[in-house]
Design a protein around this motif. Structure first.
Motif, PDB file in Angstrom:
ATOM      1  N   SER A  26       0.844  -1.191   0.000  1.00 40.55           N
ATOM      2  CA  SER A  26       0.000   0.000   0.000  1.00 40.55           C
ATOM      3  C   SER A  26       0.884   1.247   0.000  1.00 40.55           C
ATOM      4  CB  SER A  26      -0.910  -0.019   1.235  1.00 40.55           C
ATOM      5  OG  SER A  26      -0.121  -0.041   2.399  1.00 40.55           O
ATOM      6  N   GLY A  27       0.243   2.383  -0.143  1.00 38.99           N
ATOM      7  CA  GLY A  27       0.982   3.648  -0.128  1.00 38.99           C
ATOM      8  C   GLY A  27       1.572   3.981  -1.483  1.00 38.99           C
ATOM      9  N   ASN A  28       2.580   4.832  -1.479  1.00 40.16           N
ATOM     10  CA  ASN A  28       3.247   5.248  -2.714  1.00 40.16           C
ATOM     11  C   ASN A  28       4.271   4.192  -3.115  1.00 40.16           C
ATOM     12  OD1 ASN A  28       1.721   7.539  -2.613  1.00 40.16           O
ATOM     13  ND2 ASN A  28       3.347   8.860  -1.883  1.00 40.16           N
ATOM     14  N   PHE A  29       3.776   3.152  -3.698  1.00 41.40           N
ATOM     15  CA  PHE A  29       4.530   1.952  -4.020  1.00 41.40           C
ATOM     16  C   PHE A  29       5.010   1.999  -5.471  1.00 41.40           C
ATOM     17  CE2 PHE A  29       3.812  -2.277  -6.018  1.00 41.40           C
ATOM     18  CZ  PHE A  29       4.925  -2.920  -5.510  1.00 41.40           C
ATOM     19  N   SER A  30       6.140   1.330  -5.759  1.00 40.22           N
ATOM     20  CA  SER A  30       6.623   1.219  -7.135  1.00 40.22           C
ATOM     21  C   SER A  30       7.289  -0.123  -7.360  1.00 40.22           C
ATOM     22  CB  SER A  30       7.637   2.322  -7.451  1.00 40.22           C
ATOM     23  OG  SER A  30       8.115   2.179  -8.790  1.00 40.22           O
ATOM     24  N   ASN A  31       7.157  -0.612  -8.586  1.00 40.77           N
ATOM     25  CA  ASN A  31       7.874  -1.828  -8.979  1.00 40.77           C
ATOM     26  C   ASN A  31       9.107  -1.483  -9.806  1.00 40.77           C
ATOM     27  OD1 ASN A  31       6.775  -1.060 -11.435  1.00 40.77           O
ATOM     28  ND2 ASN A  31       6.157  -3.111 -12.012  1.00 40.77           N
ATOM     29  N   ALA A  32       9.363  -0.188 -10.000  1.00 36.65           N
ATOM     30  CA  ALA A  32      10.466   0.235 -10.862  1.00 36.65           C
ATOM     31  C   ALA A  32      11.446   1.185 -10.173  1.00 36.65           C
ATOM     32  CB  ALA A  32       9.901   0.912 -12.115  1.00 36.65           C
ATOM     33  N   TYR A  33      10.972   1.942  -9.205  1.00 35.39           N
ATOM     34  CA  TYR A  33      11.805   2.965  -8.579  1.00 35.39           C
ATOM     35  C   TYR A  33      11.996   2.683  -7.092  1.00 35.39           C
ATOM     36  CZ  TYR A  33      11.238   5.400 -12.930  1.00 35.39           C
ATOM     37  OH  TYR A  33      11.259   5.716 -14.265  1.00 35.39           O
ATOM     38  N   LYS A  34      13.188   2.955  -6.627  1.00 35.60           N
ATOM     39  CA  LYS A  34      13.563   2.692  -5.244  1.00 35.60           C
ATOM     40  C   LYS A  34      12.871   3.678  -4.290  1.00 35.60           C
ATOM     41  CE  LYS A  34      16.546  -0.486  -6.377  1.00 35.60           C
ATOM     42  NZ  LYS A  34      16.106  -1.844  -6.381  1.00 35.60           N
ATOM     43  N   ARG A  35      12.826   3.276  -3.046  1.00 32.63           N
ATOM     44  CA  ARG A  35      12.253   4.118  -1.988  1.00 32.63           C
ATOM     45  C   ARG A  35      12.954   5.473  -1.986  1.00 32.63           C
ATOM     46  NH1 ARG A  35      12.428   2.856   4.455  1.00 32.63           N
ATOM     47  NH2 ARG A  35      11.167   4.636   5.032  1.00 32.63           N
ATOM     48  N   GLY A  36      12.152   6.529  -1.865  1.00 33.84           N
ATOM     49  CA  GLY A  36      12.702   7.883  -1.826  1.00 33.84           C
ATOM     50  C   GLY A  36      12.644   8.607  -3.161  1.00 33.84           C
ATOM     51  N   THR A  37      12.354   7.896  -4.259  1.00 36.97           N
ATOM     52  CA  THR A  37      12.222   8.543  -5.571  1.00 36.97           C
ATOM     53  C   THR A  37      11.050   9.529  -5.504  1.00 36.97           C
ATOM     54  OG1 THR A  37      13.071   6.579  -6.691  1.00 36.97           O
ATOM     55  CG2 THR A  37      11.826   8.148  -8.034  1.00 36.97           C
TER      56      THR A  37
END
Length: 161
Positions: free
Chosen positions: A68-79
């Motif tokens: 959940s939340g501002n999740f991504s399958n391409a960009y690392k945490r903090g992008t």
């Protein structure tokens, strides 16, 4: 008594293995994306230069599981995510790839976290998996029971000699 204990342990083991969502049920992605404000934004191959305000950032990254939340399958945490000047965030946002380089991501749909048992075929895949694992579990229990029964019978035969 010993036979019942072994059978109980076997049943619990089979049930645990049958319903444990391991790597075989991992998510596969059709495209790279980010999630912001409850919506999924598909990464394009378009770069933008007219950047607006910072609107959020990736809070979780995974190429195997959904979060959940501002999740991504391409960009690392903090992008960091930005609005794009003269374009509504209902249409697209910008994702910072590196200093001064921003890629456009188009809003596709509301983001929903799915269970590993969900899938195509209008949700039928989950039912099929549950039935398959249940049948597999029952067959395993029957096999273990027969093996235990035969071993005990062989032991009794050996003692009678």
């Amino acid at each position: 008594m010993k036979r019942k204990q072994l059978l109980s342990i076997a049943v619990l083991f089979v049930l645990f293995i049958s319903f444990y969502p391991g790597k075989t049920l991992a998510t596969s992605w059709a495209y790279p994306f980010v999630v912001w404000d409850g919506y999924i934004y598909v990464i394009s191959d378009e770069y933008v230069t007219e950047i607006g305000n910072e609107i959020g950032y990736v809070t979780r990254y995974s190429d195997m599981e959904q979060y959940s939340g501002n999740f991504s399958n391409a960009y690392k945490r903090g992008t960091i995510y930005y609005s794009i000047k003269d374009i509504s965030t209902d249409q697209a946002i910008a994702v910072e790839e590196s200093d001064g380089l921003y890629i456009k991501a188009y809003r596709e749909a509301e983001y929903e976290i799915r269970s590993p048992f969900d899938g195509f075929l209008n949700g039928q895949q989950g039912i099929i998996k549950i039935i398959f694992f249940s049948v597999l579990g029952i067959l395993t229990i029957v096999l273990i029971y027969k093996l235990i029964k035969n071993n005990l019978s062989l032991g009794e035969i050996t003692q009678k000699r």
